[in-house]
Design a protein around this motif. Sequence first.
Motif, PDB file in Angstrom:
ATOM      1  N   GLU A   1       0.663  -1.217   0.240  1.00 25.85           N
ATOM      2  CA  GLU A   1      -0.122   0.011  -0.056  1.00 25.85           C
ATOM      3  C   GLU A   1       0.900   1.372  -0.015  1.00 25.85           C
TER       4      GLU A   1
ATOM      5  N   ARG B   1       3.409   3.894  -4.873  1.00 27.02           N
ATOM      6  CA  ARG B   1       2.605   4.286  -5.938  1.00 27.02           C
ATOM      7  C   ARG B   1       3.313   4.399  -7.191  1.00 27.02           C
TER       8      ARG B   1
ATOM      9  N   VAL C   1      -4.750  -1.920  -7.975  1.00 28.10           N
ATOM     10  CA  VAL C   1      -4.685  -0.805  -6.975  1.00 28.10           C
ATOM     11  C   VAL C   1      -5.727   0.220  -7.557  1.00 28.10           C
ATOM     12  N   GLU C   2      -6.103   1.078  -6.596  1.00 27.10           N
ATOM     13  CA  GLU C   2      -7.181   2.052  -6.930  1.00 27.10           C
ATOM     14  C   GLU C   2      -8.408   1.492  -7.511  1.00 27.10           C
TER      15      GLU C   2
ATOM     16  N   ARG D   1     -11.150   0.904  -5.992  1.00 29.12           N
ATOM     17  CA  ARG D   1     -12.427   1.676  -5.336  1.00 29.12           C
ATOM     18  C   ARG D   1     -12.619   2.831  -6.454  1.00 29.12           C
ATOM     19  N   ALA D   2     -11.506   3.487  -7.016  1.00 32.75           N
ATOM     20  CA  ALA D   2     -11.747   4.777  -7.957  1.00 32.75           C
ATOM     21  C   ALA D   2     -12.770   4.172  -9.342  1.00 32.75           C
TER      22      ALA D   2
ATOM     23  N   HIS E   1     -12.509   7.558 -10.916  1.00 38.27           N
ATOM     24  CA  HIS E   1     -11.407   7.524 -11.581  1.00 38.27           C
ATOM     25  C   HIS E   1     -11.583   8.519 -12.994  1.00 38.27           C
TER      26      HIS E   1
END
Lengths: 719, 159
Positions: free
Chosen positions: A113, A116, A223-224, A226-227, A233
């Motif tokens: 986590e 990036r 990753v990401e 949820r967006a 996004h």
Amino acid sequence: MKTIQGKFVAEPERFEFSAAPMHQFELQRRDFFKILGAGIAVFVVAKEALAAQETAPGSPSFHNEEPPREISSWLHVGEDGTVTGFTGKAEMGQNIRTSISQTIADELRVPFESVRLVMADTTLTPFDAGTFGSRTTPTMTPQFRRVAEAARNLLIGVAAKEWNVAPEGLVAADAKVADPSSNRSLTYGELARGKSLAQNLPAEDPVTPATEWKVAGKPLPKVEGRAFVTGSHQYTSDIRLKGMLYGKVLRPPSFGATLTSYDDSAAKAMSGVTVVRGGDFVGVAAPSAHEAQKAIDSIRTQWKEMPQVSSKEIFSYLIKNAEPTSNERFRHEEGSAEQGLSSAAHRLDATYNVAYIAHAPLEPRAAVAQWADGKLTVWTGTQRPFANRDELASIFHIRESSVRVIVPDTGAAYGGKHTSDAAIEAARLAHAAGKPVKVVWTREEEFTWAYFRPAGVIEVKSGVAADGRLTAWEFHNYHSGMSGIETPYDVANQLTQYHQVPLVLRSGSYRGLAATANHFARETHMDALARLVKMDQLEFRMKNLSDARMRAVLEAATKSFGWPRKKTQEGQGFGLACGFEKGSYVATCAELAVDRSSGNARVVRVAEAFECGAIVNPDGLRNQVVGAIIQGLGGALFEAIEFENGRIKNPHFATYRVPRFRDVPEIEAILLDRKDIPSAGAGETPIMAIAPAAGNAFFDATGTRLNDLPLVSNGLRAA
Amino acid sequence: MAKLMEIEVNGKRYAVNYPPDTPLLHVLRDELGLTGTKYGCGEGQCGACTVLLGGAPRRSCQIPVSAVAAKPITTIEGLEKEGKLHPVQQAFLDAGAFQCAYCTSGMVMSSVGLLQTNANPKQEEIVQFLQGNICRCGTYPRIIEAVKHAAKLMQGSAR
């Protein structure tokens, strides 16, 4: 040409678009520490470039060092412990943002986590030729392992200095450096604080073997994620800038048409509308998409059209218009195909045709362009941000350093987003309007003015001995391409040729390129040959295969499928196909059901085994493999671009059929994890074998051989 | 000519000034900035633009803005409540039911629509209901799994 695993491989596929030369890295050291804050940075550099800079490989260089010019990836550890990786690769659904983050976390010994990735931004990320050819995993995995290891060692070095102990006794884990002898520890963030350390590294082998991976190799979620499930996004087409206008381009009525008369007075009279004409380019920018469309509709034009080849005559056209043999891009010969054919117990010759198909990514081509102080920034969903930057610089006569191309994670590409069409259009309109402009292609534009996977004709001549051993193999591909053109089977006498033909429709890369066409022809032909010598499909292939990895995927797929299967109902058929391309292996078994009364054919079950070396993320890989099978079913069964008089006749989802929920068979994906083999890419090869497996199953069900893709255009319908 | 209309989206009322035949999709995206609803074809063929209109899934590219004044609209942005994902969103996340994810908003909205009228759909009913939604990456099997998983989550929370 170079040799891989004892096999001949061609030059880069011509439809891959040739890679641009390396460019200087624009970002200066003082700039990146300014952008990211203090911390520790490590770069991977091409070996030659490193030597030229007279820096000892691997030696920490703390002062006065300019960043190297030919960087391929780099990593930064910030004062708050944030780890940022930089790569020119783009995320388009293949899930590399996740898999690369896993690799960095694994090697740097930090939680997944905390990593990036900055991707595909021509100002912030190193040069990259493009995201294609299944190259991300085989290049980025070892590179990021190298930079992460070096960063880890730098951090250990800082701690050793701080505590005045030898670095050898220190341990890096959980984003901390610890001294087991004194129970002291410092977090990476604490160690990076106030530092501006940089180090260059040569690109070499990965450091931690796959058997010892802890974060990589695990099925971590995207990753990401949820967006994406909340709609937050921002794809390129979602970007809205202050004062932004909406652009629209006037398309000619047919390919190659030229403008003969033009009247834009009505459009120019509209409030807030900018009209641009340059040669045959006509476009408008307006405060809303609706007004832009109204302005375009008001422009009166006349065009001179050119005679064009139609889809009805395309295959004979390709054979007739092949360039002279001397211009062949690829020819591979062993023994004498002629002699092998004449000595064969059985001969089989056949011709295979493959239609043009469209990528049809769900997010159409889009770009947002903004000019400021003579500099251009473009957000666009492209696979080749640096090539797009160079094209924009050349078109607008500005320096490459004055153009920034940023690729937001994109609504898919499948090889279809190499070009910079929308970026150029948006930039041209924004330049004229003096305001940012967004251009989003319509579905019809996407189907018509993008480019296609090229059509092709493949001629095969073959001979087989009475015991089932191949004696001769002659394979000619006209136009569709060289990927996967070489047979993986052991045959002493072979001739393989790729015959170039001038483009008919605009053509380019596509997931797997010509590998699907070449595997369709080869594996359909192998099916027919097995039947000629009355051998089981698996047995016949095994008899002619020595490649252990290919044998392993065939064994895995057939075992899962239950090959050979007995037919239990009318209209049922089973087919098998296998192949190798871009460092990975695939074998596919398909069960097909034909309803004789309706003429409907449907693939009902698929078992596919895939092997691409050490698996970085089994969950992401499974998603790719299953997705490739389903996408491949479209080109196998029903996808085909129809064209006439320079017009696409089916530029809509209502007339160009793509796989939907109802087309999905029961799918078993068997992933073979070879931890002893470096990871290869996996975005393409899993698509190659479904078409021949389905076609072979159709023959098994009906006794009718279909030699053209798509299969069901031969008088049948897909259910 | 543009006309002043009032529409209700995700529980909020907005005054919009557009030609009455403008597709709802354009108003949502360009005027209200609700870009979670996607343009995929503009022809009602792909489902990327699906929203709930009076609770029922509809293709917002095919609905003129003038036709929605009387009915509340829910978009993907309206599903999350107080930082908690809707069970269908959670199920898509849990199942990893996306690749490029451009179709995801439409898939989620269609699935919410399905589960509102059929709390426990069979495989064939899911396939039938979602047949109009395209996932070009071919993530269909995971989407079906996500819908089944969401059905369980919703039944669990209803108890």
